[in-house]
Design an enzyme around this catalytic site. Structure first.
Site, PDB file in Angstrom:
ATOM      1  CG  ASP A  99      57.134  54.299  41.369  1.00  0.00           C
ATOM      2  OD1 ASP A  99      56.160  55.078  40.628  1.00  0.00           O
ATOM      3  OD2 ASP A  99      57.209  53.113  41.759  1.00  0.00           O
ATOM      4  CG  ASP A 201      51.424  55.382  42.004  1.00  0.00           C
ATOM      5  OD1 ASP A 201      51.527  54.283  42.266  1.00  0.00           O
ATOM      6  OD2 ASP A 201      50.814  56.081  42.764  1.00  0.00           O
ATOM      7  CD  GLU A 257      49.406  51.459  39.789  1.00  0.00           C
ATOM      8  OE1 GLU A 257      49.349  50.517  40.485  1.00  0.00           O
ATOM      9  OE2 GLU A 257      49.106  52.566  39.769  1.00  0.00           O
ATOM     10  CG  HIS A 334      54.827  47.570  44.835  1.00  0.00           C
ATOM     11  ND1 HIS A 334      54.812  47.906  43.572  1.00  0.00           N
ATOM     12  CD2 HIS A 334      54.273  48.771  45.358  1.00  0.00           C
ATOM     13  CE1 HIS A 334      54.213  48.946  43.302  1.00  0.00           C
ATOM     14  NE2 HIS A 334      53.738  49.567  44.181  1.00  0.00           N
ATOM     15  CG  ASP A 335      50.539  47.811  44.541  1.00  0.00           C
ATOM     16  OD1 ASP A 335      51.213  48.062  45.777  1.00  0.00           O
ATOM     17  OD2 ASP A 335      50.271  48.468  43.549  1.00  0.00           O
TER      18      ASP A 335
HETATM   19  O1  TEU Z   1      48.643  51.598  43.390  1.00  0.00           O
HETATM   20  C1  TEU Z   1      47.538  52.030  42.566  1.00  0.00           C
HETATM   21  C2  TEU Z   1      46.203  51.209  42.948  1.00  0.00           C
HETATM   22  O2  TEU Z   1      45.446  51.206  42.179  1.00  0.00           O
HETATM   23  C3  TEU Z   1      46.191  50.443  44.076  1.00  0.00           C
HETATM   24  O3  TEU Z   1      44.740  50.547  44.581  1.00  0.00           O
HETATM   25  C4  TEU Z   1      46.343  49.006  43.740  1.00  0.00           C
HETATM   26  O4  TEU Z   1      45.294  48.714  43.170  1.00  0.00           O
HETATM   27  C5  TEU Z   1      46.404  48.532  45.369  1.00  0.00           C
HETATM   28  O5  TEU Z   1      47.555  48.866  46.041  1.00  0.00           O
HETATM   29  C6  TEU Z   1      46.533  46.864  44.938  1.00  0.00           C
HETATM   30  O6  TEU Z   1      46.039  46.341  46.262  1.00  0.00           O
HETATM   31  C7  TEU Z   1      49.848  52.421  43.428  1.00  0.00           C
HETATM   32  C8  TEU Z   1      50.861  51.804  44.098  1.00  0.00           C
HETATM   33  O7  TEU Z   1      51.171  50.976  43.018  1.00  0.00           O
HETATM   34  C9  TEU Z   1      50.500  51.473  45.360  1.00  0.00           C
HETATM   35  O8  TEU Z   1      51.590  50.799  46.008  1.00  0.00           O
HETATM   36  C10 TEU Z   1      50.078  52.681  46.135  1.00  0.00           C
HETATM   37  O9  TEU Z   1      49.497  52.443  47.650  1.00  0.00           O
HETATM   38  C11 TEU Z   1      49.174  53.467  45.396  1.00  0.00           C
HETATM   39  O10 TEU Z   1      49.306  53.491  43.990  1.00  0.00           O
HETATM   40  C12 TEU Z   1      49.076  55.003  45.958  1.00  0.00           C
HETATM   41  O11 TEU Z   1      50.191  55.718  45.462  1.00  0.00           O
END
Ligand code: TEU
Ligand code: CA
Length: 565
Positions: A99, A201, A257, A334-335
Site C-alpha cells: 500500500d 491510497d 484508489e 477494509h473500508d
Molecule cells: O480511503 C479513501 C477514501 O476515500 C475513504 O474516504 C473511503 O471512502 C472511506 O474509508 C469509506 O468509508 C483510503 C483508505 O482505504 C482508508 O482506509 C483510509 O482511511 C483513507 O484512505 C485515508 O488514508
C-alpha cells in the site's frame, strides 16, 4: 488492448494485517502470521497479495497514517520478516503488492515535524500551508472526510495545514518536486526488496486545486467535502511522471484508489496509451446505497440494496473500459462491510448469497480482489456496541451525537454501523472454532465476530457447500479460460429486479453468467427470451448442483456460469 500482463489473469487477495493471523500472542496480526498462511492462500489459488499498510505508524487511522515509509511497524514484525514473507510468497509464485499512502503522512513523520516548525527549512513546503483569513479562521470551508474542517492551525508557523482525513494525517504537497522525488525513491527502495506493485491510497487526491475556493453551502454547512477534493489539475501529469520514474522502468504493477471518479475519469487513469496506472478502484458501484441528500456523514444513512443500480454501474465500467483500460472487480475491502450482510443474505442463504455475489463479480472483465474472509462468507459483526468500534469514522461520529452536525441518535448510529461500518471487515479472520477463532492465543485487538464457532475456515472447508471451494473454482476458471480475460460483455435484463445476467463473447462463442440476487424464486422466461436461439450448454460453475438446464426458475441466490450453444 493486449491481455498478456500477469495481472490480467490474476486474482488478488487483500490482507488486512492487523486482523489476519497473530503469531506471537499479542492480539495483533503480523508478518510471520501471514507467512504461516501462504499455503492456505496458495490452495485458494490467488496470484498476488495486497497487504494494507504495515509501516511505522501511530495507528490513528489503522496504519494509513505513516510515520516512516521504510520501516515496518514493530507491531507487525521487522523489515526482515517482510523480506522473508516476500521470498516465501515468490517461491509459491505469489506476488506481493504494498500500500502506497502518499496523499498524506502521519503528523509524526519527520517531514511534518520539520515542516511545522518554520516557513524556511528544507521541509517547509512538503505540506500544504495557508495563512488564516483576516479574522483568523481557516483558509476555506473545505471539510475532512472524517468530519470537521480539513484545516488545522499550527501556532509555530501561524498557518493552517490541509488534511483530507484526520488532523493527524497532513496532506503532502505534490506541487513540490522534492516531495514527488521522495515518494518515487521510497517506491524504488521497496522494489529493491522484491515488492511487485502498489495499491495507491486516494491517488485521485494528490493534485490540489491550490486556491481552495469555498464550496457553496446551500444548507449553511460549516464544512464541505466535495468534487474539488479529487481530480486536481496536475493529477495526470504527476501520474505520468511517476510512471516514467518508477512504474515502467521497474515493471511494477499499479492499482490506484480513485474516490470521486466517474467511469470517464477512470479511463484517463488507465487508458493504456496514456501510461499512468494499470487499474483503479472506484466507488460508483459501492455508492449505490449512499444517500447524497442525507446529513453528514452520508454513509451512516444507507439506502436499501438496488440491483438495477448495481447492474447499471458495473455495466457502465465494463463498457467504457473495454479495449481501452483494465477494471478492478471488488465488493469488499477494509473500508466496506461484508457484501452478504450489506446486499445479500447472511443467515438462511449465506452460502448461496456469498457464492452468487462471487459469481457475478468473477464473471466480469478485470482483476478480481478478494478481501480476507470473503472466501468463507464472513459476515458483519452484529455483536458490536458503540464502545467496541475502533474505526475513526464511527468514533468521530459518536462524538458528534446529539449535535446539529449529524442527525443520528446513538441507537441509529449503532444500527447504521452494523450495516455499513468499516470495522465489519476488520474483525479478526476466523480460522477455526477454537478460542478467538485461532486468530490469536492472546486478546484480539478488536472484538471478534460472535459467529466464529460456526463460520470459520476449518468448518467451511469440511462442508459440501464450501464457499472456499467455490472460490477455488472461480479462480481456476479465470486462470484457464481466455474468454474470462478477453470476452466482450453484454448485460441482459437491465431492469429485472432479481436477476443479474450477462454474456461474455469471445471468438464467436458465448458464455452466460446469471445469478438470482434475491431470496425468492425467479422465473427464467425473460432470460430465455433474451438469449433467443442460444441454448444453455455445459454448466461450468453452479451453486445449486442439481440444475442442468434453464427450464426451472432460479432458486434463492442461485447462480451459474454456462457455455451457450
Ligand atoms: O480511503 C479513501 C477514501 O476515500 C475513504 O474516504 C473511503 O471512502 C472511506 O474509508 C469509506 O468509508 C483510503 C483508505 O482505504 C482508508 O482506509 C483510509 O482511511 C483513507 O484512505 C485515508 O488514508
Ligand atoms: Ca502479533
Amino acid at each position: 488492448m493486449a491481455t498478456s500482463e500477469w495481472w490480467q489473469k490474476a486474482v488478488i487477495y487483500q490482507i488486512y494485517p492487523k486482523s489476519f493471523n497473530d503469531s506471537n500472542g499479542d492480539g495483533i496480526g503480523d508478518l510471520p502470521g501471514i507467512t504461516a498462511k501462504l499455503d492456505y492462500l496458495k490452495a485458494l489459488g490467488v496470484d498476488a497479495l495486497w497487504i494494507s499498510p504495515i509501516y511505522a505508524s501511530p495507528q490513528v487511522d489503522s496504519g494509513y497514517d505513516i510515520s516512516n515509509y521504510r520501516v515496518i511497524d514493530p507491531r507487525f514484525g521487522t523489515n526482515e520478516d517482510l523480506y522473508r514473507l516476500i521470498t516465501e510468497a515468490h517461491t509459491r509464485n505469489i506476488k506481493v503488492i504494498m500500500d502506497l499512502v502518499a496523499n498524506h503522512t502521519s503528523d509524526q513523520h519527520v517531514w511534518f515535524q520539520q515542516s511545522r516548525q518554520s516557513r524556511n527549512n528544507y521541509f517547509s513546503d512538503f505540506y500544504i500551508w495557508r495563512d488564516p483569513r483576516p479574522d483568523g479562521s481557516a483558509p476555506s470551508n473545505w471539510g475532512s472526510y472524517f468530519g470537521g474542517s480539513a484545516w488545522e492551525y499550527e501556532p509555530m508557523r501561524k498557518q493552517y495545514y490541509l488534511h483530507y482525513f484526520a488532523k493527524e494525517q497532513p496532506d503532502l504537497n505534490w506541487e513540490n518536486p522534492l516531495v514527488r522525488e521522495a515518494v518515487y525513491d521510497l517506491m524504488r527502495f521497496w522494489k529493491a526488496h522484491g515488492v511487485d506493485g502498489w495499491r495507491m491510497d486516494v491517488i485521485s487526491g494528490i493534485s490540489k486545486f491550490t486556491d481552495f475556493p469555498d464550496y457553496p453551502t446551500p444548507n449553511n454547512e460549516s464544512f464541505v467535502v466535495g468534487a474539488l477534493h479529487a481530480n486536481g489539475p496536475r493529477l495526470h501529469e504527476f501520474l505520468q511522471e511517476m510512471n516514467q520514474e518508477v512504474l515502467t522502468p521497474f515493471a511494477m504493477m499499479s492499482v490506484g484508489e480513485a474516490p470521486g471518479s466517474t467511469a470517464h475519469n477512470a479511463r484517463q487513469f488507465v487508458d493504456h496509451t496514456r501510461r499512468e496506472l494499470n487499474m483503479v478502484f472506484t466507488f460508483d458501484h459501492m455508492d449505490i446505497d449512499h444517500d447524497h441528500n442525507a446529513p453528514f456523514p452520508e454513509k451512516f444513512h444507507p439506502l436499501p440494496f438496488d440491483l438495477v443500480k448495481l447492474k447499471h454501474s458495473l455495466s457502465e465500467w465494463q463498457n467504457i473500459l473495454f479495449e481501452h483500460g483494465w477494471n478492478t472487480l471488488y465488493f469488499e475491502n477494509h473500508d466496506q462491510p461484508r457484501v452478504i450482510s450489506r446486499w445479500g443474505d447472511d443467515q438462511q442463504y449465506r452460502y448461496q448469497s456469498a457464492t452468487a455475489f462471487a459469481t457475478v463479480l468473477h464473471g466480469l472483465q478485470g482483476t478480481p480482489y478478494v478481501f480476507e474472509g470473503e472466501e468463507i462468507g464472513m459476515t458483519n459483526a452484529y455483536n458490536f456496541e458503540l464502545a467496541d468500534y475502533n474505526d475513526i469514522e464511527v468514533t468521530n461520529t459518536a462524538k458528534m451525537l446529539g449535535t446539529a452536525v449529524t442527525g443520528l441518535s446513538a441507537t441509529e448510529l449503532l444500527a447504521a454501523a452494523h450495516k455499513i461500518s468499516r470495522d465489519n471487515a476488520r474483525t479478526p479472520m476466523q480460522w477455526d472454532a477454537t478460542a478467538n477463532a485461532g486468530f490469536t492465543s492472546g486478546q484480539p485487538w478488536l472484538k471478534m465476530n460472535a459467529n466464529y464457532a460456526t463460520i470459520n475456515v476449518a468448518t467451511d472447508r469440511q462442508q459440501t457447500q464450501s464457499i472456499f471451494a467455490y472460490y477455488q473454482q472461480l479462480i481456476q476458471l479465470r486462470h484457464n479460460a481466455e474468454w474470462v480475460t478477453a470476452g466482450k460483455y453484454q448485460l441482459l435484463l437491465a431492469t429485472d429486479p432479481q436477476l443479474f445476467a450477462y454474456t461474455r463473447t469471445y471468438h464467436d462463442h458465448s458464455w452466460l453468467i446469471v445469478a438470482n440476487l434475491s431470496s425468492a424464486n425467479a422465473a427464467t422466461t425473460a432470460l430465455q427470451q433474451a438469449l433467443g436461439k442460444q441454448q444453455c450448454g455445459q454448466l461450468l460453475v453452479q451453486n445449486y448442483p442439481a440444475r442442468q438446464t434453464l427450464a426451472a426458475p432460479l432458486q434463492p441466490y442461485e447462480a451459474l456460469i454456462a457455455e451457450l450453444k
